[in-house]
Design a protein around this motif. Structure first.
Motif, PDB file in Angstrom:
ATOM      1  N   ASP A 121      29.543   4.377  83.974  1.00  0.00           N
ATOM      2  CA  ASP A 121      30.484   4.550  85.078  1.00  0.00           C
ATOM      3  C   ASP A 121      31.873   4.852  84.527  1.00  0.00           C
ATOM      4  N   ILE A 122      32.649   5.605  85.287  1.00  0.00           N
ATOM      5  CA  ILE A 122      33.936   6.080  84.795  1.00  0.00           C
ATOM      6  C   ILE A 122      34.941   4.941  84.641  1.00  0.00           C
ATOM      7  N   GLU A 123      34.850   3.915  85.477  1.00  0.00           N
ATOM      8  CA  GLU A 123      35.787   2.795  85.342  1.00  0.00           C
ATOM      9  C   GLU A 123      35.618   2.103  83.992  1.00  0.00           C
TER      10      GLU A 123
ATOM     11  N   GLY B 281      45.442  10.840  81.414  1.00  0.00           N
ATOM     12  CA  GLY B 281      45.769  11.071  82.804  1.00  0.00           C
ATOM     13  C   GLY B 281      44.720  10.459  83.714  1.00  0.00           C
ATOM     14  N   GLU B 282      44.748  10.868  84.976  1.00  0.00           N
ATOM     15  CA  GLU B 282      43.792  10.361  85.957  1.00  0.00           C
ATOM     16  C   GLU B 282      42.486  11.163  85.873  1.00  0.00           C
ATOM     17  N   PRO B 283      41.342  10.488  85.792  1.00  0.00           N
ATOM     18  CA  PRO B 283      40.069  11.229  85.745  1.00  0.00           C
ATOM     19  C   PRO B 283      39.735  11.836  87.100  1.00  0.00           C
TER      20      PRO B 283
ATOM     21  N   PRO C 176      26.504   9.000  79.411  1.00  0.00           N
ATOM     22  CA  PRO C 176      27.651   8.281  79.971  1.00  0.00           C
ATOM     23  C   PRO C 176      28.459   9.121  80.950  1.00  0.00           C
ATOM     24  N   ALA C 177      29.497   8.498  81.531  1.00  0.00           N
ATOM     25  CA  ALA C 177      30.338   9.135  82.541  1.00  0.00           C
ATOM     26  C   ALA C 177      31.303  10.123  81.882  1.00  0.00           C
ATOM     27  N   ASN C 178      31.042  11.408  82.066  1.00  0.00           N
ATOM     28  CA  ASN C 178      31.849  12.451  81.430  1.00  0.00           C
ATOM     29  C   ASN C 178      32.751  13.148  82.442  1.00  0.00           C
ATOM     30  N   ASN C 179      33.540  12.365  83.155  1.00  0.00           N
ATOM     31  CA  ASN C 179      34.502  12.938  84.087  1.00  0.00           C
ATOM     32  C   ASN C 179      35.603  13.663  83.323  1.00  0.00           C
ATOM     33  N   LEU C 180      36.168  14.687  83.942  1.00  0.00           N
ATOM     34  CA  LEU C 180      37.246  15.451  83.326  1.00  0.00           C
ATOM     35  C   LEU C 180      38.557  14.675  83.417  1.00  0.00           C
ATOM     36  N   VAL C 181      39.286  14.617  82.307  1.00  0.00           N
ATOM     37  CA  VAL C 181      40.536  13.850  82.260  1.00  0.00           C
ATOM     38  C   VAL C 181      41.526  14.547  81.327  1.00  0.00           C
ATOM     39  N   PRO C 182      42.827  14.578  81.695  1.00  0.00           N
ATOM     40  CA  PRO C 182      43.827  15.104  80.763  1.00  0.00           C
ATOM     41  C   PRO C 182      44.084  14.093  79.637  1.00  0.00           C
ATOM     42  N   VAL C 183      44.094  14.581  78.402  1.00  0.00           N
ATOM     43  CA  VAL C 183      44.440  13.754  77.245  1.00  0.00           C
ATOM     44  C   VAL C 183      45.688  14.377  76.627  1.00  0.00           C
ATOM     45  N   VAL C 184      46.776  13.585  76.559  1.00  0.00           N
ATOM     46  CA  VAL C 184      48.087  14.120  76.200  1.00  0.00           C
ATOM     47  C   VAL C 184      48.618  13.425  74.954  1.00  0.00           C
ATOM     48  N   ASN C 185      49.219  14.189  74.065  1.00  0.00           N
ATOM     49  CA  ASN C 185      49.927  13.609  72.925  1.00  0.00           C
ATOM     50  C   ASN C 185      51.024  12.694  73.456  1.00  0.00           C
ATOM     51  N   ALA C 186      51.086  11.462  72.952  1.00  0.00           N
ATOM     52  CA  ALA C 186      52.007  10.459  73.504  1.00  0.00           C
ATOM     53  C   ALA C 186      53.465  10.888  73.393  1.00  0.00           C
TER      54      ALA C 186
ATOM     55  N   ALA D 281      43.290  15.521  89.872  1.00  0.00           N
ATOM     56  CA  ALA D 281      42.290  14.446  89.887  1.00  0.00           C
ATOM     57  C   ALA D 281      41.660  14.195  91.255  1.00  0.00           C
ATOM     58  N   PRO D 282      42.439  14.075  92.339  1.00  0.00           N
ATOM     59  CA  PRO D 282      41.810  13.774  93.633  1.00  0.00           C
ATOM     60  C   PRO D 282      41.184  14.986  94.315  1.00  0.00           C
ATOM     61  N   VAL D 283      41.264  16.151  93.687  1.00  0.00           N
ATOM     62  CA  VAL D 283      40.821  17.397  94.320  1.00  0.00           C
ATOM     63  C   VAL D 283      39.524  17.939  93.722  1.00  0.00           C
ATOM     64  N   LEU D 284      39.437  17.978  92.391  1.00  0.00           N
ATOM     65  CA  LEU D 284      38.324  18.650  91.709  1.00  0.00           C
ATOM     66  C   LEU D 284      37.048  17.823  91.768  1.00  0.00           C
TER      67      LEU D 284
END
Length: 332
Positions: free
Chosen positions: A131-133, A151-153, A267-277, A294-297
């Protein structure tokens, strides 16, 4: 720091000048106003060049993989950022190890990524869950430790999946991975990249097939994840099985079919932004802009976008922008 990575493709995209606050939720607008202390477009860009709290409008490099789904995601990230006033470069490479290294070095500012796959890769062992959580809870401390911000998945998820020919499935009555494993008398060659054989990079490829299904992958063709060349080799009977994603829209047209993950090990492979800190801290609007997706796609949306590129032969950039315009996330 080492030599920069050599991209397979690099595209420079001019900024689209527009108020970066349009399309953001009210909470995001208030947060940007409070942090920025003025015009949201004032100040520098990302990649550590901007001062703390500055708005969008600087240079951003979006990285990632080269296969269709990632090309679409990279184009969506680029379009969102351009619409917020950023000057965007898109650079893509074939291997996760290469573009992840570029992100960690700060040569790339942001990647669209699969939550579970990237979490396991950075941890060097499986830490993701079904699960994504649970996956995000395990992913966040690993990302933070390595200088990354998540970011938000999105709801959209593209899980690893394995395919065979429809002819083989029908003739042998094989519709699940368990049945495929039981039908094998020895190691099989698979249409996949070399990373599939490395459990530290891809724990849910060859390693999980053996541990969960008793399928021993004796070798790979070297074709990329979900690549048309790999699918063609399976379709032509050169190898019996290949790896792609659950959102792959081209399989049926090639006479291929996905096998069911009946043990539910992926496993849960939702799309998420990964950003350099450093990029995220220098410009808080960077992540705010990408989080709009995130809330659209949805998974259905993603499969349809893939089909437009792979079957209708449209450009990822055009498909991505049309989708974002339709959803009201960028101006037409």
């Amino acid at each position: 720091m080492g030599a920069p990575t050599t991209p397979t493709s690099t595209t420079r995209r001019p900024a689209r000048r527009r108020s970066a606050l349009l399309g953001l939720p009210l909470a995001g607008v208030l947060a940007l106003t409070a942090c920025g202390g003025g015009d949201a477009l004032s100040g520098g860009g990302s990649g550590g060049d901007a001062s703390e709290g500055s708005g969008g409008g600087g240079a951003v490099t979006v990285g990632g993989a080269t296969f269709t789904e990632m090309a679409v995601m990279e184009a969506m990230y680029a379009a969102l950022l351009e619409d917020a006033g950023y000057d965007v470069t898109v650079t893509a490479t074939d291997e996760r190890a290469t573009y992840a290294d570029a992100l960690l070095r700060g040569e790339v500012d942001v990647l669209p990524e699969y939550a579970a796959s990237m979490a396991d890769f950075l941890a060097g062992e499986p830490i993701s869950t079904a699960d994504i959580e649970g996956t995000m809870a395990a992913f966040e401390p690993v990302a933070e430790e390595q200088g990354l911000v998540l970011g938000e998945p999105a709801e959209a998820s593209s899980d690893n999946a394995f395919y065979v020919t429809q002819e083989y499935s029908d003739a042998e009555g094989v519709t699940t991975l368990t049945q495929f494993g039981e039908a094998q008398s020895g190691p099989v060659e698979m249409a996949a990249g070399q990373e599939c054989l490395d459990a530290t990079q891809q724990p849910f490829c060859a390693a999980i097939l053996e541990s969960a299904y008793g399928i021993t992958v004796g070798g790979v063709t070297g074709d990329g994840f979900g690549s048309i060349t790999g699918k063609q080799k399976v379709a032509d009977g050169q190898v019996p099985i290949g790896i792609s994603g659950t959102t792959d829209a081209t399989l049926a047209d090639l006479g291929l079919v996905l096998l069911e993950d009946d043990q539910e090990v992926q496993p849960a492979n939702n799309l998420v932004p990964v950003v350099n800190a450093e990029s995220a801290e220098a410009d808080p609007q960077l992540l705010e802009t990408l989080n709009q997706l995130a809330p659209v796609l949805t998974t259905e949306d993603l499969a349809d976008l893939n089909a437009q590129v792979d079957q209708e032969r449209l450009l990822p950039e055009d498909v991505a922008r049309d989708y974002l315009v339709e959803k009201g996330l960028v101006e037409g």
